[in-house]
Write a protein that holds these residues in place. Sequence first.
Motif, PDB file in Angstrom:
ATOM      1  N   SER A 141       0.826  -1.207   0.000  1.00 56.20           N
ATOM      2  CA  SER A 141       0.000   0.000   0.000  1.00 56.20           C
ATOM      3  C   SER A 141       0.863   1.262   0.000  1.00 56.20           C
ATOM      4  O   SER A 141       0.587   2.214  -0.725  1.00 56.20           O
ATOM      5  CB  SER A 141      -0.919   0.003   1.219  1.00 56.20           C
ATOM      6  N   LEU A 142       1.924   1.247   0.817  1.00 57.33           N
ATOM      7  CA  LEU A 142       2.809   2.411   0.870  1.00 57.33           C
ATOM      8  C   LEU A 142       3.554   2.601  -0.447  1.00 57.33           C
ATOM      9  O   LEU A 142       3.837   3.736  -0.851  1.00 57.33           O
ATOM     10  CB  LEU A 142       3.795   2.273   2.034  1.00 57.33           C
ATOM     11  N   ASP A 143       3.868   1.508  -1.128  1.00 63.41           N
ATOM     12  CA  ASP A 143       4.466   1.611  -2.460  1.00 63.41           C
ATOM     13  C   ASP A 143       3.500   2.317  -3.417  1.00 63.41           C
ATOM     14  O   ASP A 143       3.910   3.149  -4.234  1.00 63.41           O
ATOM     15  CB  ASP A 143       4.813   0.223  -3.012  1.00 63.41           C
ATOM     16  N   ILE A 157       1.081   4.399  -2.462  1.00 66.86           N
ATOM     17  CA  ILE A 157       0.986   5.799  -2.046  1.00 66.86           C
ATOM     18  C   ILE A 157       2.188   6.586  -2.561  1.00 66.86           C
ATOM     19  O   ILE A 157       2.057   7.732  -3.013  1.00 66.86           O
ATOM     20  CB  ILE A 157       0.904   5.896  -0.510  1.00 66.86           C
ATOM     21  N   LEU A 158       3.379   5.977  -2.494  1.00 68.37           N
ATOM     22  CA  LEU A 158       4.585   6.637  -2.983  1.00 68.37           C
ATOM     23  C   LEU A 158       4.460   6.926  -4.476  1.00 68.37           C
ATOM     24  O   LEU A 158       4.826   8.012  -4.955  1.00 68.37           O
ATOM     25  CB  LEU A 158       5.811   5.759  -2.711  1.00 68.37           C
ATOM     26  N   LYS A 159       3.916   5.953  -5.201  1.00 66.77           N
ATOM     27  CA  LYS A 159       3.711   6.153  -6.636  1.00 66.77           C
ATOM     28  C   LYS A 159       2.725   7.289  -6.893  1.00 66.77           C
ATOM     29  O   LYS A 159       2.934   8.128  -7.781  1.00 66.77           O
ATOM     30  CB  LYS A 159       3.204   4.852  -7.259  1.00 66.77           C
ATOM     31  N   LEU A 160       1.657   7.334  -6.088  1.00 66.90           N
ATOM     32  CA  LEU A 160       0.678   8.415  -6.234  1.00 66.90           C
ATOM     33  C   LEU A 160       1.297   9.767  -5.899  1.00 66.90           C
ATOM     34  O   LEU A 160       0.979  10.775  -6.531  1.00 66.90           O
ATOM     35  CB  LEU A 160      -0.531   8.151  -5.325  1.00 66.90           C
ATOM     36  N   ALA A 161       2.190   9.773  -4.887  1.00 68.40           N
ATOM     37  CA  ALA A 161       2.848  11.029  -4.508  1.00 68.40           C
ATOM     38  C   ALA A 161       3.718  11.544  -5.653  1.00 68.40           C
ATOM     39  O   ALA A 161       3.754  12.748  -5.928  1.00 68.40           O
ATOM     40  CB  ALA A 161       3.690  10.817  -3.255  1.00 68.40           C
ATOM     41  N   LYS A 162       4.411  10.614  -6.318  1.00 64.81           N
ATOM     42  CA  LYS A 162       5.248  11.015  -7.444  1.00 64.81           C
ATOM     43  C   LYS A 162       4.402  11.517  -8.615  1.00 64.81           C
ATOM     44  O   LYS A 162       4.846  12.333  -9.416  1.00 64.81           O
ATOM     45  CB  LYS A 162       6.120   9.838  -7.889  1.00 64.81           C
ATOM     46  N   GLU A 163       3.150  10.992  -8.688  1.00 62.11           N
ATOM     47  CA  GLU A 163       2.265  11.393  -9.783  1.00 62.11           C
ATOM     48  C   GLU A 163       1.248  12.445  -9.325  1.00 62.11           C
ATOM     49  O   GLU A 163       0.206  12.641  -9.951  1.00 62.11           O
ATOM     50  CB  GLU A 163       1.525  10.170 -10.321  1.00 62.11           C
ATOM     51  N   LYS A 164       1.561  13.113  -8.198  1.00 63.28           N
ATOM     52  CA  LYS A 164       0.610  14.055  -7.615  1.00 63.28           C
ATOM     53  C   LYS A 164       0.180  15.121  -8.609  1.00 63.28           C
ATOM     54  O   LYS A 164      -1.006  15.443  -8.714  1.00 63.28           O
ATOM     55  CB  LYS A 164       1.220  14.710  -6.375  1.00 63.28           C
ATOM     56  N   ASN A 165       1.133  15.685  -9.317  1.00 62.48           N
ATOM     57  CA  ASN A 165       0.795  16.734 -10.271  1.00 62.48           C
ATOM     58  C   ASN A 165      -0.135  16.219 -11.371  1.00 62.48           C
ATOM     59  O   ASN A 165      -1.072  16.918 -11.791  1.00 62.48           O
ATOM     60  CB  ASN A 165       2.068  17.322 -10.889  1.00 62.48           C
ATOM     61  N   LYS A 166       0.126  14.969 -11.802  1.00 60.95           N
ATOM     62  CA  LYS A 166      -0.754  14.374 -12.814  1.00 60.95           C
ATOM     63  C   LYS A 166      -2.150  14.159 -12.241  1.00 60.95           C
ATOM     64  O   LYS A 166      -3.154  14.387 -12.922  1.00 60.95           O
ATOM     65  CB  LYS A 166      -0.168  13.044 -13.292  1.00 60.95           C
ATOM     66  N   LEU A 167      -2.196  13.707 -10.987  1.00 56.50           N
ATOM     67  CA  LEU A 167      -3.485  13.483 -10.337  1.00 56.50           C
ATOM     68  C   LEU A 167      -4.262  14.784 -10.217  1.00 56.50           C
ATOM     69  O   LEU A 167      -5.445  14.852 -10.552  1.00 56.50           O
ATOM     70  CB  LEU A 167      -3.269  12.865  -8.953  1.00 56.50           C
ATOM     71  N   LEU A 168      -3.588  15.834  -9.736  1.00 55.02           N
ATOM     72  CA  LEU A 168      -4.272  17.119  -9.552  1.00 55.02           C
ATOM     73  C   LEU A 168      -4.750  17.685 -10.885  1.00 55.02           C
ATOM     74  O   LEU A 168      -5.813  18.310 -10.957  1.00 55.02           O
ATOM     75  CB  LEU A 168      -3.330  18.115  -8.863  1.00 55.02           C
ATOM     76  N   ALA A 169      -3.973  17.445 -11.943  1.00 56.01           N
ATOM     77  CA  ALA A 169      -4.381  17.946 -13.265  1.00 56.01           C
ATOM     78  C   ALA A 169      -5.526  17.118 -13.829  1.00 56.01           C
ATOM     79  O   ALA A 169      -6.329  17.630 -14.629  1.00 56.01           O
ATOM     80  CB  ALA A 169      -3.193  17.904 -14.224  1.00 56.01           C
ATOM     81  N   ALA A 170      -5.634  15.854 -13.417  1.00 56.44           N
ATOM     82  CA  ALA A 170      -6.664  14.973 -13.958  1.00 56.44           C
ATOM     83  C   ALA A 170      -8.021  15.176 -13.291  1.00 56.44           C
ATOM     84  O   ALA A 170      -9.066  14.964 -13.911  1.00 56.44           O
ATOM     85  CB  ALA A 170      -6.238  13.516 -13.800  1.00 56.44           C
ATOM     86  N   ILE A 171      -8.037  15.606 -12.039  1.00 59.63           N
ATOM     87  CA  ILE A 171      -9.305  15.783 -11.332  1.00 59.63           C
ATOM     88  C   ILE A 171     -10.141  16.859 -12.028  1.00 59.63           C
ATOM     89  O   ILE A 171      -9.649  17.958 -12.292  1.00 59.63           O
ATOM     90  CB  ILE A 171      -9.055  16.174  -9.866  1.00 59.63           C
ATOM     91  N   PRO A 172     -11.411  16.564 -12.343  1.00 62.85           N
ATOM     92  CA  PRO A 172     -12.269  17.571 -12.986  1.00 62.85           C
ATOM     93  C   PRO A 172     -12.585  18.702 -12.020  1.00 62.85           C
ATOM     94  O   PRO A 172     -13.476  18.589 -11.174  1.00 62.85           O
ATOM     95  CB  PRO A 172     -13.525  16.773 -13.362  1.00 62.85           C
ATOM     96  N   ALA A 173     -11.835  19.820 -12.123  1.00 60.52           N
ATOM     97  CA  ALA A 173     -11.861  20.836 -11.072  1.00 60.52           C
ATOM     98  C   ALA A 173     -12.407  22.190 -11.509  1.00 60.52           C
ATOM     99  O   ALA A 173     -12.356  23.144 -10.736  1.00 60.52           O
ATOM    100  CB  ALA A 173     -10.446  21.010 -10.513  1.00 60.52           C
ATOM    101  N   ILE A 174     -12.921  22.319 -12.744  1.00 62.81           N
ATOM    102  CA  ILE A 174     -13.468  23.600 -13.181  1.00 62.81           C
ATOM    103  C   ILE A 174     -14.865  23.370 -13.758  1.00 62.81           C
ATOM    104  O   ILE A 174     -15.274  22.242 -14.015  1.00 62.81           O
ATOM    105  CB  ILE A 174     -12.574  24.284 -14.242  1.00 62.81           C
ATOM    106  N   GLN A 175     -15.590  24.483 -13.964  1.00 62.29           N
ATOM    107  CA  GLN A 175     -16.891  24.389 -14.629  1.00 62.29           C
ATOM    108  C   GLN A 175     -16.673  24.163 -16.122  1.00 62.29           C
ATOM    109  O   GLN A 175     -15.713  24.696 -16.702  1.00 62.29           O
ATOM    110  CB  GLN A 175     -17.690  25.677 -14.424  1.00 62.29           C
ATOM    111  N   PRO A 176     -17.544  23.404 -16.764  1.00 59.80           N
ATOM    112  CA  PRO A 176     -17.376  23.134 -18.192  1.00 59.80           C
ATOM    113  C   PRO A 176     -17.791  24.312 -19.079  1.00 59.80           C
ATOM    114  O   PRO A 176     -17.470  24.324 -20.271  1.00 59.80           O
ATOM    115  CB  PRO A 176     -18.285  21.928 -18.429  1.00 59.80           C
ATOM    116  N   VAL A 177     -18.482  25.284 -18.508  1.00 64.66           N
ATOM    117  CA  VAL A 177     -18.890  26.495 -19.239  1.00 64.66           C
ATOM    118  C   VAL A 177     -18.551  27.696 -18.372  1.00 64.66           C
ATOM    119  O   VAL A 177     -18.798  27.686 -17.163  1.00 64.66           O
ATOM    120  CB  VAL A 177     -20.401  26.486 -19.556  1.00 64.66           C
TER     121      VAL A 177
END
Length: 326
Positions: free
Chosen positions: A154-156, A158-178
Amino acid sequence: MAKKVKYYFDTESLAYKKIKTSFKRKFAYVGGFILSSALFGFLCFVVLLNTTFFETPKDRLLTREIETMKLKYSILNKKMDQIDEVLANIEDRDNNIYRAYFNTSPIPDEQRKAGFGGINRYKELAGLNNADLVINTSKRVDIISKELAIQSKSLDEILKLAKEKNKLLAAIPAIQPVKNEQMKRIASGFGYRSDPFTKARKMHEGMDFTANTGTPIFATGDGVVKNADNSKSGYGNHIEINHGYGYLTLYGHLSKYNVRAGQRVKRGDIIGYVGSTGRSEAPHLHYEVHKDGKVVNPINFYYGNISAEEYTVISRLANQENQSLD
């Protein structure tokens, strides 16, 4: 004391004669006595060896070793209690902090605490002295080892997710579509709403944004276009974007597309234009957010391009139980 003399009556001479014992007979008597005494002594020795009244140095040594073993097992179990406590704390932080932060599913207790099925792993220990102590301790060691292996994996992750944090944050649908200035209003939010055609109350799995036909629609997070067609009944021309990490967004009732299936897009890219295709009462965008295969309320993801005041207004409008546009 005088030695006893034995006599016998001789019928031929009609007289008593002294009994004389030969040397061989005497030797046989003495040998038999010694042999029987030795056998009796040996039997007594064997009996004493199997009682608690007689303890050999070897027995005393074995007894001390057994007591020492029990003490060591007791200390080992206390140490495992401490390990259990520390491991439980790590597992709690893993599920409720690390995984929550990276928005990934926690590991269920059933998986962490699962036992060992199949054959009896401790069959060879059953015949030992203090078998229950040895078997129970062995089980605890095996369970802790398995929990550590699961936690390490699990920690492995989490470590992988931490390294991909920027990708994760960019992937989350975080704005209005219009964009706000291009919207007339939020016509309908997520939840049970009145159907515009049947007037029946049913679940509305997204949000409707009213806007003029041709208004640009933006990708709300980085991802890959899963499809851009009209294959889903009721949605008309629509686009689905797979953002990874369990996220998928859907944009329905478009007038036309600006992307194609398989194309990679960035948050803020124009992917299509507002329309009224499919099961639609008026020009608008129907927008959905899916997480791990389940539809979720899109309003929880508008934190990338609106102020707190704007969010409050949008939330109030979206929570009104009115009529949807599709």
